[in-house]
Design a protein around this motif. Structure first.
Motif, PDB file in Angstrom:
ATOM      1  N   TYR A 129      40.251  68.281  94.614  1.00 46.41           N
ATOM      2  CA  TYR A 129      40.213  68.113  96.117  1.00 46.41           C
ATOM      3  C   TYR A 129      38.658  68.117  96.480  1.00 46.41           C
ATOM      4  O   TYR A 129      38.226  67.156  97.005  1.00 46.41           O
ATOM      5  CB  TYR A 129      40.733  69.228  96.566  1.00 46.41           C
ATOM      6  N   ALA A 130      37.725  69.053  96.253  1.00 42.03           N
ATOM      7  CA  ALA A 130      36.375  69.209  96.484  1.00 42.03           C
ATOM      8  C   ALA A 130      35.734  67.947  95.932  1.00 42.03           C
ATOM      9  O   ALA A 130      34.683  67.385  96.385  1.00 42.03           O
ATOM     10  CB  ALA A 130      35.849  70.425  96.213  1.00 42.03           C
ATOM     11  N   VAL A 131      36.148  67.741  94.555  1.00 47.07           N
ATOM     12  CA  VAL A 131      35.383  66.583  93.787  1.00 47.07           C
ATOM     13  C   VAL A 131      35.720  65.326  94.699  1.00 47.07           C
ATOM     14  O   VAL A 131      34.684  64.521  94.670  1.00 47.07           O
ATOM     15  CB  VAL A 131      35.939  66.458  92.425  1.00 47.07           C
ATOM     16  N   TYR A 132      36.922  64.959  94.925  1.00 49.41           N
ATOM     17  CA  TYR A 132      37.272  63.734  95.792  1.00 49.41           C
ATOM     18  C   TYR A 132      36.410  63.618  96.979  1.00 49.41           C
ATOM     19  O   TYR A 132      35.785  62.588  97.342  1.00 49.41           O
ATOM     20  CB  TYR A 132      38.740  63.644  95.952  1.00 49.41           C
ATOM     21  N   LEU A 133      36.453  64.694  97.766  1.00 50.54           N
ATOM     22  CA  LEU A 133      35.741  64.705  99.088  1.00 50.54           C
ATOM     23  C   LEU A 133      34.238  64.245  98.726  1.00 50.54           C
ATOM     24  O   LEU A 133      33.580  63.642  99.679  1.00 50.54           O
ATOM     25  CB  LEU A 133      36.159  65.857  99.822  1.00 50.54           C
ATOM     26  N   SER A 134      33.593  64.958  97.918  1.00 52.52           N
ATOM     27  CA  SER A 134      32.348  64.969  97.870  1.00 52.52           C
ATOM     28  C   SER A 134      32.010  63.464  97.264  1.00 52.52           C
ATOM     29  O   SER A 134      31.171  63.126  97.925  1.00 52.52           O
ATOM     30  CB  SER A 134      31.860  65.778  96.567  1.00 52.52           C
ATOM     31  N   SER A 135      32.838  62.871  96.580  1.00 58.58           N
ATOM     32  CA  SER A 135      32.797  61.449  96.128  1.00 58.58           C
ATOM     33  C   SER A 135      32.876  60.509  97.068  1.00 58.58           C
ATOM     34  O   SER A 135      32.261  59.339  97.042  1.00 58.58           O
ATOM     35  CB  SER A 135      33.714  61.076  95.081  1.00 58.58           C
ATOM     36  N   VAL A 136      33.560  60.720  98.288  1.00 57.38           N
ATOM     37  CA  VAL A 136      33.374  59.757  99.599  1.00 57.38           C
ATOM     38  C   VAL A 136      32.664  60.148 100.517  1.00 57.38           C
ATOM     39  O   VAL A 136      32.779  59.670 101.641  1.00 57.38           O
ATOM     40  CB  VAL A 136      34.979  59.709 100.055  1.00 57.38           C
ATOM     41  N   GLY A 137      31.889  61.046 100.301  1.00 56.10           N
ATOM     42  CA  GLY A 137      30.561  61.279 101.250  1.00 56.10           C
ATOM     43  C   GLY A 137      30.540  62.744 101.951  1.00 56.10           C
ATOM     44  O   GLY A 137      29.533  62.697 103.001  1.00 56.10           O
ATOM     45  N   TYR A 138      31.492  63.509 101.814  1.00 58.33           N
ATOM     46  CA  TYR A 138      31.437  64.815 102.568  1.00 58.33           C
ATOM     47  C   TYR A 138      30.556  65.708 102.000  1.00 58.33           C
ATOM     48  O   TYR A 138      30.381  65.796 100.752  1.00 58.33           O
ATOM     49  CB  TYR A 138      32.899  65.211 102.648  1.00 58.33           C
ATOM     50  N   SER A 139      29.921  66.454 102.822  1.00 66.48           N
ATOM     51  CA  SER A 139      28.963  67.461 102.245  1.00 66.48           C
ATOM     52  C   SER A 139      29.529  68.864 102.064  1.00 66.48           C
ATOM     53  O   SER A 139      30.734  69.221 102.252  1.00 66.48           O
ATOM     54  CB  SER A 139      27.802  67.948 103.273  1.00 66.48           C
ATOM     55  N   GLY A 140      28.810  69.700 101.237  1.00 69.05           N
ATOM     56  CA  GLY A 140      29.484  70.928 100.797  1.00 69.05           C
ATOM     57  C   GLY A 140      29.823  71.729 101.924  1.00 69.05           C
ATOM     58  O   GLY A 140      30.861  72.447 101.820  1.00 69.05           O
ATOM     59  N   THR A 141      29.298  71.622 103.024  1.00 65.57           N
ATOM     60  CA  THR A 141      29.340  72.521 104.224  1.00 65.57           C
ATOM     61  C   THR A 141      30.490  72.122 104.934  1.00 65.57           C
ATOM     62  O   THR A 141      31.578  72.921 105.419  1.00 65.57           O
ATOM     63  CB  THR A 141      28.297  72.228 105.451  1.00 65.57           C
ATOM     64  N   GLU A 142      30.810  70.788 104.859  1.00 63.86           N
ATOM     65  CA  GLU A 142      31.962  70.218 105.606  1.00 63.86           C
ATOM     66  C   GLU A 142      33.383  70.466 104.630  1.00 63.86           C
ATOM     67  O   GLU A 142      34.397  70.906 105.074  1.00 63.86           O
ATOM     68  CB  GLU A 142      31.890  68.698 105.671  1.00 63.86           C
ATOM     69  N   ILE A 143      33.030  70.409 103.507  1.00 65.45           N
ATOM     70  CA  ILE A 143      34.272  70.902 102.607  1.00 65.45           C
ATOM     71  C   ILE A 143      34.608  72.167 102.711  1.00 65.45           C
ATOM     72  O   ILE A 143      35.679  72.649 102.805  1.00 65.45           O
ATOM     73  CB  ILE A 143      33.784  70.461 100.992  1.00 65.45           C
ATOM     74  N   GLY A 144      33.471  73.129 102.703  1.00 66.79           N
ATOM     75  CA  GLY A 144      33.720  74.688 102.721  1.00 66.79           C
ATOM     76  C   GLY A 144      34.390  75.004 103.878  1.00 66.79           C
ATOM     77  O   GLY A 144      35.101  75.895 104.076  1.00 66.79           O
ATOM     78  N   LEU A 145      34.162  74.236 105.043  1.00 68.48           N
ATOM     79  CA  LEU A 145      34.816  74.380 106.448  1.00 68.48           C
ATOM     80  C   LEU A 145      36.244  74.062 106.268  1.00 68.48           C
ATOM     81  O   LEU A 145      36.990  74.878 107.142  1.00 68.48           O
ATOM     82  CB  LEU A 145      34.046  73.723 107.539  1.00 68.48           C
ATOM     83  N   LEU A 146      36.588  73.288 105.606  1.00 68.62           N
ATOM     84  CA  LEU A 146      38.210  72.831 105.475  1.00 68.62           C
ATOM     85  C   LEU A 146      38.824  73.857 104.904  1.00 68.62           C
ATOM     86  O   LEU A 146      39.879  74.519 105.441  1.00 68.62           O
ATOM     87  CB  LEU A 146      38.291  71.611 104.576  1.00 68.62           C
TER      88      LEU A 146
END
Length: 304
Positions: free
Chosen positions: A175-192
């Motif tokens: 999940y986190a790897v995919y979101l990072s690969s499409v351009g989301y930042s660590g803060t945005e992923i952590g907020l999810l």
């Protein structure tokens, strides 16, 4: 079968006492071998606390969704506050401050355990003390635990529990790897993840009301399916952060509902003396699912 021979409260007292002291050795012994050994001990005490608390809830509430829901509500409060508090103390006071939080957490574990009543039929104060031999795995224990699967309700809960863990393994790896690969930042992923956990509070306290509308076994199936859907939709929602937030909110809410249902359905269909065995069986099934998922993930990476 420590919980049966000594009682879950006594085992949790041993575990919480150890949990107070082990964190201080991490900054004191920053070497690989001691760290591995310390983590094994720390992980074991954490696992014992989790299993023991579920066992006591099962023995004393006898399947009450009300108590199971507040139990998981408190669990989620710890998951949200613990890492933030530990990170804050690490930043301001260094490693000693960060690990001091773990020690204080262990002290809270001990204090809470001391105030717990003994479950019906628990081993009394004259029960023999814990020995190292008690920690050795026994084939008879596993045989007895897996024999519980002959009860349809227990088998049903184990299947759903394994299903939930499989989706959590995906969330924890791809999940986190995919979101990072499409351009989301660590803060945005952590907020999810934070929002998902926060919405889980609402799900946990909604179980009693929802159980009055839906049959619990169908409610468990439905919420587990929706929780899985919240992850499966990720590739389709990847272009919209709002949709990703909605999917993770759905997942958090349904996970919050399904977790207390797993606990209450198990405790309702197992005799009090076997509550610890049933909890251990579900934990074992979850571990097996996690290991298989990790092996599958490793094989996929190697094949690329």
């Amino acid at each position: 079968m420590l919980f049966r021979s000594l009682g879950p409260k006594r085992v949790m007292l041993y575990a919480s006492s150890i949990a107070i002291f082990t964190p201080w050795f991490f900054p004191l012994l920053p070497y690989v071998v001691p760290l591995i050994l310390l983590q094994l001990v720390n992980g074991y005490t954490t696992n014992v606390g989790w299993l023991g608390s579920q066992t006591l809830i099962g023995q004393m509430s006898r399947g009450s969704t009300k108590y199971a829901s507040w139990f998981t509500f408190t669990l989620r409060a710890g998951i949200l506050s613990g890492p933030a508090l530990g990170g804050f103390c690490w930043d301001w006071f260094g490693p000693w401050g960060g690990f001091a939080v773990l020690s204080l957490w262990g002290a809270g574990f001990l204090l809470a355990t001391l105030n717990l009543p003994d479950a019906p039929g628990a081993a009394g104060p004259d029960a023999p003390p814990m020995r190292l031999a008690d920690l050795k795995p026994k084939l008879s224990d596993y045989t007895e635990a897996f024999s519980l699967l002959r009860t349809a309700a227990v088998a049903f809960v184990m299947i759903i529990s394994t299903w939930r863990i499989a989706s959590q393994a995906i969330e924890g790896s791809f999940y986190a790897v995919y979101l990072s690969s499409v351009g989301y930042s660590g803060t945005e992923i952590g907020l999810l993840f934070t929002v998902s956990a926060a919405v889980g509070f609402i799900g946990s306290v909604s179980v009693t009301a929802l159980s009055g509308v839906f049959k619990q076994h169908w409610l468990l199936v439905g919420t587990s399916a929706l929780a899985t859907l919240g992850i499966l939709l990720t590739p389709y929602f990847g272009g919209s952060y709002v949709l990703l937030m909605a999917a993770m909110s759905l997942r958090g809410f349904t996970l919050g509902v399904s977790q207390p249902l797993l606990i209450s359905l198990t405790s309702r269909n197992v005799e009090p003396v076997l509550q610890g065995t049933a909890v251990g069986l579900r934990n074992t099934m979850n571990r097996i699912a996690q290991i298989l998922r990790s092996e599958e993930h490793t094989s996929e990476l190697q094949s690329r």
